[in-house]
Design an enzyme around this catalytic site. Structure first.
Site, PDB file in Angstrom:
ATOM      1  N   ARG A 169     -36.945  10.524 -36.270  1.00 19.24           N
ATOM      2  CA  ARG A 169     -36.733  10.086 -34.889  1.00 19.24           C
ATOM      3  C   ARG A 169     -37.999   9.545 -34.227  1.00 19.24           C
ATOM      4  O   ARG A 169     -37.931   8.864 -33.210  1.00 19.24           O
ATOM      5  CB  ARG A 169     -36.138  11.237 -34.056  1.00 19.24           C
ATOM      6  CG  ARG A 169     -37.045  12.416 -33.921  1.00 19.24           C
ATOM      7  CD  ARG A 169     -36.304  13.626 -33.393  1.00 19.24           C
ATOM      8  NE  ARG A 169     -36.385  13.776 -31.964  1.00 19.24           N
ATOM      9  CZ  ARG A 169     -36.011  14.865 -31.299  1.00 19.24           C
ATOM     10  NH1 ARG A 169     -35.478  15.886 -31.954  1.00 19.24           N
ATOM     11  NH2 ARG A 169     -36.138  14.949 -30.005  1.00 19.24           N
ATOM     12  N   ASN A 193     -30.253  14.411 -30.833  1.00 20.65           N
ATOM     13  CA  ASN A 193     -31.534  13.781 -31.210  1.00 20.65           C
ATOM     14  C   ASN A 193     -31.884  14.144 -32.644  1.00 20.65           C
ATOM     15  O   ASN A 193     -32.295  13.299 -33.434  1.00 20.65           O
ATOM     16  CB  ASN A 193     -32.665  14.253 -30.288  1.00 20.65           C
ATOM     17  CG  ASN A 193     -32.360  13.969 -28.840  1.00 20.65           C
ATOM     18  OD1 ASN A 193     -31.555  13.112 -28.552  1.00 20.65           O
ATOM     19  ND2 ASN A 193     -32.982  14.709 -27.938  1.00 20.65           N
ATOM     20  N   ASP A 194     -31.704  15.412 -32.970  1.00 20.52           N
ATOM     21  CA  ASP A 194     -31.982  15.837 -34.341  1.00 20.52           C
ATOM     22  C   ASP A 194     -30.787  15.604 -35.253  1.00 20.52           C
ATOM     23  O   ASP A 194     -30.961  15.241 -36.409  1.00 20.52           O
ATOM     24  CB  ASP A 194     -32.372  17.322 -34.365  1.00 20.52           C
ATOM     25  CG  ASP A 194     -33.828  17.494 -33.988  1.00 20.52           C
ATOM     26  OD1 ASP A 194     -34.663  16.761 -34.538  1.00 20.52           O
ATOM     27  OD2 ASP A 194     -34.124  18.335 -33.125  1.00 20.52           O
ATOM     28  N   HIS A 206     -40.415  13.352 -28.870  1.00 16.73           N
ATOM     29  CA  HIS A 206     -40.471  14.257 -27.715  1.00 16.73           C
ATOM     30  C   HIS A 206     -41.305  13.722 -26.565  1.00 16.73           C
ATOM     31  O   HIS A 206     -41.071  14.054 -25.420  1.00 16.73           O
ATOM     32  CB  HIS A 206     -40.921  15.654 -28.158  1.00 16.73           C
ATOM     33  CG  HIS A 206     -39.795  16.410 -28.766  1.00 16.73           C
ATOM     34  ND1 HIS A 206     -39.588  16.471 -30.121  1.00 16.73           N
ATOM     35  CD2 HIS A 206     -38.746  17.073 -28.207  1.00 16.73           C
ATOM     36  CE1 HIS A 206     -38.488  17.159 -30.365  1.00 16.73           C
ATOM     37  NE2 HIS A 206     -37.961  17.541 -29.225  1.00 16.73           N
ATOM     38  N   CYS A 233     -26.731  18.308 -25.513  1.00 21.07           N
ATOM     39  CA  CYS A 233     -27.974  18.119 -24.757  1.00 21.07           C
ATOM     40  C   CYS A 233     -28.901  17.081 -25.396  1.00 21.07           C
ATOM     41  O   CYS A 233     -30.047  16.946 -25.001  1.00 21.07           O
ATOM     42  CB  CYS A 233     -28.705  19.443 -24.570  1.00 21.07           C
ATOM     43  SG  CYS A 233     -29.118  20.255 -26.117  1.00 21.07           S
ATOM     44  N   ARG A 250     -36.681  23.538 -22.528  1.00 22.86           N
ATOM     45  CA  ARG A 250     -37.479  23.500 -23.768  1.00 22.86           C
ATOM     46  C   ARG A 250     -38.717  24.378 -23.552  1.00 22.86           C
ATOM     47  O   ARG A 250     -39.770  23.894 -23.152  1.00 22.86           O
ATOM     48  CB  ARG A 250     -37.892  22.064 -24.102  1.00 22.86           C
ATOM     49  CG  ARG A 250     -36.742  21.133 -24.488  1.00 22.86           C
ATOM     50  CD  ARG A 250     -37.247  19.739 -24.837  1.00 22.86           C
ATOM     51  NE  ARG A 250     -36.279  18.936 -25.546  1.00 22.86           N
ATOM     52  CZ  ARG A 250     -35.511  17.976 -24.990  1.00 22.86           C
ATOM     53  NH1 ARG A 250     -35.603  17.727 -23.705  1.00 22.86           N
ATOM     54  NH2 ARG A 250     -34.678  17.277 -25.734  1.00 22.86           N
ATOM     55  N   ARG A 289     -34.005  27.904 -24.233  1.00 26.24           N
ATOM     56  CA  ARG A 289     -34.050  27.726 -25.684  1.00 26.24           C
ATOM     57  C   ARG A 289     -35.332  28.354 -26.207  1.00 26.24           C
ATOM     58  O   ARG A 289     -36.407  28.126 -25.662  1.00 26.24           O
ATOM     59  CB  ARG A 289     -34.017  26.238 -26.037  1.00 26.24           C
ATOM     60  CG  ARG A 289     -34.042  26.030 -27.548  1.00 26.24           C
ATOM     61  CD  ARG A 289     -33.921  24.575 -27.916  1.00 26.24           C
ATOM     62  NE  ARG A 289     -35.147  23.843 -27.661  1.00 26.24           N
ATOM     63  CZ  ARG A 289     -35.289  22.552 -27.908  1.00 26.24           C
ATOM     64  NH1 ARG A 289     -34.278  21.847 -28.382  1.00 26.24           N
ATOM     65  NH2 ARG A 289     -36.430  21.946 -27.671  1.00 26.24           N
TER      66      ARG A 289
END
Ligand code: PEP
Ligand code: MG
Length: 587
Positions: free
Chosen positions: A470, A459-460, A194, A507, A301, A337
């Site tokens: 990651r 990403n996840d 992140h 995203c 986020r 989110r």
């Protein structure tokens, strides 16, 4: 003059930064003086002894690791450090002072070490003087153990600098004033950690996963961060500096050219609409989103409201933040989110939450469902901010239908409360979920029946499909965005969404990867949401293909089960279309 050294890491955020380095973990650690109550003294001494033990183990591990790579003679430095750490005079003095003066261990240890260093520095013995470096190294290690995860105040960076740290958290980064930071590099971390994503949003060039970066730098060294290639150059020579300055100018020129596309819509040549939206972390990112031509905010986020502080933002504070974003971008849409805390994002100093596998642990919707009161505050703030009608709510890390139903039921409770109180909100607010766990992709048909949209979080999804952390630089070579298993899950998800009549966006970082764009269009994606700076380039690619040709290309790619062949095909296709022209950043 030092010789130029080139260090290889992982590209985290594109662009070039040059300047004097600020070494975060090598410099003085900020220590606060705290008085102890009488009953706390015994515990404080225990804490000091524990830190000594942790430091001893740490030095031994480093010594063993390094032994395999260097001349054994050089590892003697660690024996010297162990002797300093176990120095009876220093340690018993620290314990005596804690008992007598009743101050915290780190304060007393620091004072004791300072005294020792002062007396050695004034000595005429050159050998002794050389020991000062070792004493400082040992005491910094010990103090970091005593302080836990707490970092010295990053706002001590006084002028624009290139920051080099062992590791950085998103919370650390939001604490640094953007105008004081021209770029950064870290020893630890992966390309989609992140902190890397935040750097992209802030437009700060960054390299992570250098492994031994700090060891190779000294305070005040001149360094170049090449965020495109994942390279850091220490003490570059004149030719290198000249080349990088030319590259910086070239990037600027290309960026300006791409910016001319900003107000054009995201659509293919045959007019299939592909929304190009922005991922944002901070309120001020909305300006960046607008500047680069975002057609909405595809992912806010919201947990960044909570990071770098120790308490939850109040309902009122949250409501104002969501309202401000909604107003600033109106009439364009914003996907809010709900908190995705946990994993590598913790609020304030959350060293109290220690998990062996944080990415598989108490994260995102799981934590929110376990803390319904906290969750309700956020949902209420979102609903209260929704009156203008351009907000949507999205739940992260949903693994199956039960979780989604539970989250929706809490949301419905909040809606009913607001109706009873006659508080105005968007009663038709759209509800979506992130598809970022393989189980959610596999259950996409059922999930699609329960919500209004999907946003695929690659990403996840990549880390959970391939079982690759990651944020771990050691396994970053296994973190493969175009792995056929990942592509298959994306395909399943898109097809399930469309079968059930809902839209599906993406995203994760591959939304910003120029090699992925045609493939994703061909797979049927409806929206791509990316860090603002990547938007013009992605728009350019979207506007240069037809949906029909993209579909044909995707069919070809999806037949291949060999990762290297997939990558080769994507690269060849990109080069065929654009040559090297237009490539600014390769994520
Ligand atoms: C993702 O997982 O792809 C995503 C967009 O969410 P985050 O990076 O915040 O986990
Ligand atoms: Mg995610």
């Amino acid at each position: 003059m030092r010789k130029e050294i080139s260090l290889s890491g992982i590209p985290a955020s594109p662009g070039i930064a040059m300047g004097e380095v600020f070494l975060l973990d090598k410099e003085e650690i900020e220590i606060k003086k705290q008085r102890l109550e009488k009953h706390q003294v015994k515990k404080e001494i225990e804490r000091f002894k524990n830190a000594l033990e942790k430091t001893r183990k740490e030095i031994q591990v480093i010594k063993e690791r390094i032994k395999k790579r260097v001349d054994p003679e050089q590892t003697k430095i660690f024996d010297a450090q162990l002797l300093i750490l176990e120095d009876k005079v220093i340690n018993s003095e620290v314990i005596r002072q804690i008992e007598k003066n009743k101050f915290n261990a780190e304060w007393i240890y620091k004072k004791t070490i300072e005294k020792t260093i002062n007396s050695i520095s004034s000595s005429k013995d050159e050998y002794l003087k050389e020991r000062v470096y070792d004493i400082e190294a040992v005491s910094n290690r010990l103090l970091s153990h005593l302080l836990g995860k707490r970092r010295k105040a990053l706002d001590r960076i006084k002028r624009p600098a290139v920051l080099m740290a062992h590791s950085l958290s998103p919370g650390d980064l939001v604490n640094i004033r953007k105008d004081k930071l021209s770029g950064f590099a870290t020893d630890l971390g992966g390309g989609t950690s992140h902190v890397a994503l935040l750097a992209k949003s802030l437009g700060i060039p960054a390299v992570v996963g250098l492994k031994d970066g700090l060891k190779n730098m000294n305070k005040g060294d001149f360094v170049i961060i090449d965020g495109d290639r994942g390279v850091v150059i220490v003490s570059p020579d004149e030719v290198t500096i000249f080349q990088y300055e030319a590259k910086q100018k070239d990037i600027l020129k290309k960026k300006r050219k791409l910016l001319s596309l900003k107000s054009l819509p995201g659509e293919t040549k045959d007019k299939k609409k592909i929304e190009i939206q922005a991922n944002i972390e901070l309120l001020e990112d909305v300006e960046m989103a607008t500047k680069y031509g975002a057609e909405g905010i595809g992912l806010y986020r919201t947990e960044y409201l909570y990071l770098a502080r120790s308490e939850l933002p109040s309902e009122e504070e949250q409501k104002k933040a969501y309202q401000r974003i909604a107003e600033k971008i109106y009439p364009l849409p914003v996907v809010l989110r709900t908190f995705d805390l946990g994993g590598d994002k913790f609020a304030g100093d959350r060293s109290d939450i220690v998990e062996a596998n944080p990415f598989l642990g108490w994260r995102a919707i799981r934590a929110c469902l376990d803390l319904p009161e906290l969750f309700k505050i956020q949902l209420r703030a979102m609903l209260e901010a929704s009156a203008k009608g351009n907000l949507k709510i999205m739940f992260p890390m949903v693994s199956g239908v039960e979780e989604l139903k539970e989250a929706k039921s809490i949301l419905n409770q909040v809606k009913e409360e607001l109706l009873l109180k006659k508080i105005n909100f968007d009663q038709k607010i759209k509800i979506g979920i992130m598809i970022e766990i393989p189980s959610a992709s596999l259950m996409a048909d059922s999930l699609a029946k329960e919500c209004d949209f999907f946003s695929i979080g690659t990403n996840d999804l990549i880390q959970y499909t391939l079982a690759v952390d990651r944020g771990n630089e050691r396994v970053s070579h296994l973190y493969q965005s175009f792995h056929p298993s990942v592509l298959n899950l994306i395909k399943l998800t898109i097809e399930a969404a469309h079968r059930n009549g809902i839209w599906v966006g993406l995203c994760g970082e591959i939304a910003a990867n120029p090699f992925a764009t045609v493939l994703l269009i061909g797979m049927g994606i409806d929206e791509l949401s990316t860090s603002p700076m990547a938007i013009p380039q992605i728009k350019k690619i979207v506007r240069s293909v037809t949906y029909i040709e993209a579909k044909e290309f995707a069919q070809k790619v999806l037949k291949i089960s060999d990762l290297q062949k997939i990558k080769k095909l994507l690269e060849e296709d990109y080069k065929k279309r654009f040559g090297s022209e237009g490539i600014i950043c390769l994520y």
